[in-house]
Motif scaffolding. Structure first.
Motif, short mmCIF file in Angstrom:
data_model
loop_
_atom_site.label_atom_id
_atom_site.label_comp_id
_atom_site.label_asym_id
_atom_site.label_seq_id
_atom_site.Cartn_x
_atom_site.Cartn_y
_atom_site.Cartn_z
N LYS A 149 0.83 -1.20 0.00
CA LYS A 149 0.00 0.00 0.00
C LYS A 149 0.87 1.26 0.00
CE LYS A 149 -3.86 2.20 2.42
NZ LYS A 149 -4.83 2.08 3.54
N THR A 150 1.94 1.23 0.80
CA THR A 150 2.84 2.38 0.87
C THR A 150 3.52 2.62 -0.47
OG1 THR A 150 3.25 1.90 3.21
CG2 THR A 150 4.81 3.36 2.10
N LEU A 151 4.00 1.55 -1.10
CA LEU A 151 4.65 1.68 -2.40
C LEU A 151 3.68 2.16 -3.46
CD1 LEU A 151 6.78 -1.60 -2.31
CD2 LEU A 151 7.68 0.74 -2.24
N GLY A 152 2.46 1.62 -3.42
CA GLY A 152 1.46 2.05 -4.39
C GLY A 152 1.13 3.53 -4.27
N GLN A 153 1.02 4.00 -3.02
CA GLN A 153 0.74 5.42 -2.81
C GLN A 153 1.92 6.28 -3.24
OE1 GLN A 153 -0.21 5.32 1.39
NE2 GLN A 153 -2.42 5.19 1.01
N ALA A 154 3.15 5.81 -2.95
CA ALA A 154 4.34 6.58 -3.33
C ALA A 154 4.45 6.68 -4.84
CB ALA A 154 5.58 5.92 -2.74
N ARG A 155 4.14 5.61 -5.55
CA ARG A 155 4.18 5.66 -7.02
C ARG A 155 3.12 6.62 -7.55
NH1 ARG A 155 3.06 0.08 -10.01
NH2 ARG A 155 1.09 0.41 -8.90
N LYS A 156 1.92 6.55 -6.98
CA LYS A 156 0.84 7.41 -7.42
C LYS A 156 1.17 8.88 -7.18
CE LYS A 156 -4.19 7.94 -7.00
NZ LYS A 156 -5.42 7.41 -6.31
N ALA A 157 1.90 9.15 -6.09
CA ALA A 157 2.27 10.53 -5.74
C ALA A 157 3.49 11.02 -6.50
CB ALA A 157 2.52 10.64 -4.24
N GLY A 158 4.07 10.17 -7.35
CA GLY A 158 5.24 10.56 -8.12
C GLY A 158 6.54 10.46 -7.35
N LEU A 159 6.53 9.80 -6.19
CA LEU A 159 7.73 9.64 -5.38
C LEU A 159 8.58 8.46 -5.84
CD1 LEU A 159 6.07 10.24 -1.90
CD2 LEU A 159 7.33 11.89 -3.30
N LEU A 160 8.00 7.61 -6.65
CA LEU A 160 8.70 6.49 -7.28
C LEU A 160 8.45 6.58 -8.78
CD1 LEU A 160 7.75 3.54 -4.87
CD2 LEU A 160 9.84 4.90 -4.84
N PRO A 161 9.35 6.04 -9.60
CA PRO A 161 9.13 6.09 -11.05
C PRO A 161 7.79 5.48 -11.45
CG PRO A 161 11.37 5.40 -10.56
CD PRO A 161 10.64 5.42 -9.25
N ALA A 162 7.14 6.09 -12.40
CA ALA A 162 5.82 5.64 -12.83
C ALA A 162 5.84 4.23 -13.41
CB ALA A 162 5.23 6.61 -13.84
N ASP A 163 7.00 3.80 -13.96
CA ASP A 163 7.08 2.47 -14.57
C ASP A 163 7.49 1.39 -13.59
OD1 ASP A 163 9.68 3.35 -14.27
OD2 ASP A 163 10.37 2.67 -16.23
N THR A 164 7.54 1.71 -12.30
CA THR A 164 7.83 0.70 -11.29
C THR A 164 6.62 -0.21 -11.13
OG1 THR A 164 9.14 2.35 -10.10
CG2 THR A 164 8.64 0.32 -8.92
N THR A 165 6.84 -1.53 -11.07
CA THR A 165 5.74 -2.47 -10.92
C THR A 165 5.95 -3.33 -9.69
OG1 THR A 165 6.77 -4.14 -12.35
CG2 THR A 165 5.31 -2.54 -13.40
N PHE A 166 4.83 -3.75 -9.10
CA PHE A 166 4.86 -4.52 -7.86
C PHE A 166 4.09 -5.83 -8.03
CE2 PHE A 166 4.75 0.04 -6.57
CZ PHE A 166 6.11 0.13 -6.28
N LYS A 167 4.73 -6.90 -7.63
CA LYS A 167 4.15 -8.24 -7.69
C LYS A 167 3.84 -8.70 -6.26
CE LYS A 167 6.05 -12.90 -8.47
NZ LYS A 167 4.93 -13.61 -9.06
N ALA A 168 2.58 -9.00 -5.97
CA ALA A 168 2.18 -9.46 -4.65
C ALA A 168 2.46 -10.95 -4.54
CB ALA A 168 0.70 -9.17 -4.40
N SER A 169 3.25 -11.33 -3.54
CA SER A 169 3.73 -12.70 -3.42
C SER A 169 2.69 -13.65 -2.84
CB SER A 169 4.97 -12.71 -2.52
OG SER A 169 5.36 -14.02 -2.19
#
Length: 312
Positions: A149-169
């Motif tokens: 959730k934190t990573l998703g919010q950071a990406r949405k806020a532009g704090l992480l590159p937009a092309d970063t992807t997350f795989k839920a294990s």
């Protein structure tokens, strides 16, 4: 049942095994993923053997954690991945199994899986992701829904590159469509349910989410040791777009370091899975090498492409 109906939800799993109407953005139905590629020597051997077998590996997953590898080794991973058109997904290092957590060693404590304890571990996990991003990594395996959730919010806020992807294990332990849909809301770009879900449950999950599913067709002894290669064609039909996770049944556990011989045997097992799909589901299509990691939305098939209804 009345409550579920009033909420617009199904009353049961999909025993009719409905065909999924979705596909990857490139129109393909499935991709091959080889997990537990936990050293560069394993990755190199896997690629060489896959080439000899004439097969495409779309994605590999490293599972011991970014912080267990030197910068040089991670750079080697990424260089080879770029040369071969393979998405390389690195796991976030901090997790309960590495923490000073005696609870995880107890029978009941094992249920916490790889989750993070406290804000300190969340911060350290974020830094592990930042280290990977500095080196060029763009895809990460996440073992904790709070971190996701934190990573998703950071990406949405532009704090992480937009092309970063997350795989839920699968280590998150999610096994029903409602829980799995929350992972999609948190920002997961692909989701690995628990490894032993039967086909009707997998089909029901697909009806509730749009992002790709990651489904194991074989597993090491540490997580059950099952090999369901013959189900792979039906898994593609009901779960597409789907990453068929195959090859790790040749090793003992998900979190172990692996070597070159393991890489060759992983490629051999993956080739068997691919052969089975091609033999019993010749109508489905694999993404070619170099296809980008999906970043959320997937395309829907046109109604005219294929009749709706059950696969059997």
């Amino acid at each position: 049942m009345e409550i579920l109906r009033s909420l617009g939800l199904p009353e049961q799993d999909d025993y009719s095994l409905s065909r999924s109407p979705h596909s990857f953005p490139d129109g393909a139905d499935f991709r091959i993923e080889v997990p537990v590629v936990n050293s560069f020597s394993t990755f190199r051997a896997l690629v060489d053997q896959a080439r000899r077998r004439g097969m495409t590996v779309n994605r590999v997953t490293e599972t011991v954690g970014l912080f267990r590898h030197t910068r040089e080794e991670l750079t080697d991973y990424l260089r080879l991945a770029a040369d071969e058109g393979i998405t390389t997904v690195f796991s976030v290092g901090p997790r309960a199994t590495y923490d000073t957590c005696p609870t995880r060693l107890t029978q009941h404590g094992s249920f916490i899986g790889y989750r993070l304890r406290g804000f300190d571990q969340i911060r350290r996990a974020l830094d592990d992701v930042l280290r990977g991003l500095e080196l060029g990594c763009r895809s990460f395996v996440v073992y904790d829904e709070g971190l996701l959730k934190t990573l998703g919010q950071a990406r949405k806020a532009g704090l992480l590159p937009a092309d970063t992807t997350f795989k839920a294990s699968a280590h998150l332990g999610y096994a029903n469509p409602i829980s799995i849909s929350m992972l999609e809301e948190f920002g997961a770009d692909s989701i690995n349910p628990v490894r032993d879900l039967p086909l009707p449950a997998i089909a029901a999950v697909r009806q509730q989410i749009a992002v790709p599913l990651d489904v194991h067709t074989d597993n090491p002894p540490s997580s059950g040791g099952f090999i369901r290669t013959y189900e792979a064609p039906d898994i593609v039909r009901v779960a597409r777009p789907v990453y068929l996770k195959t090859g790790n049944s040749v090793v003992g556990a998900h979190g172990q370091f692996t070597g070159a011989e393991d890489g060759e045997r992983m490629a051999d097992q993956a080739s068997i899975t691919l052969e089975t799909v091609q033999r019993f589901a010749p109508e489905v299509r694999q993404s070619p090498a170099g296809s980008p990691a999906p970043g959320g939305a997937v395309s829907s098939r046109a109604a005219s492409e294929e009749p709706a209804g059950s696969i059997r």
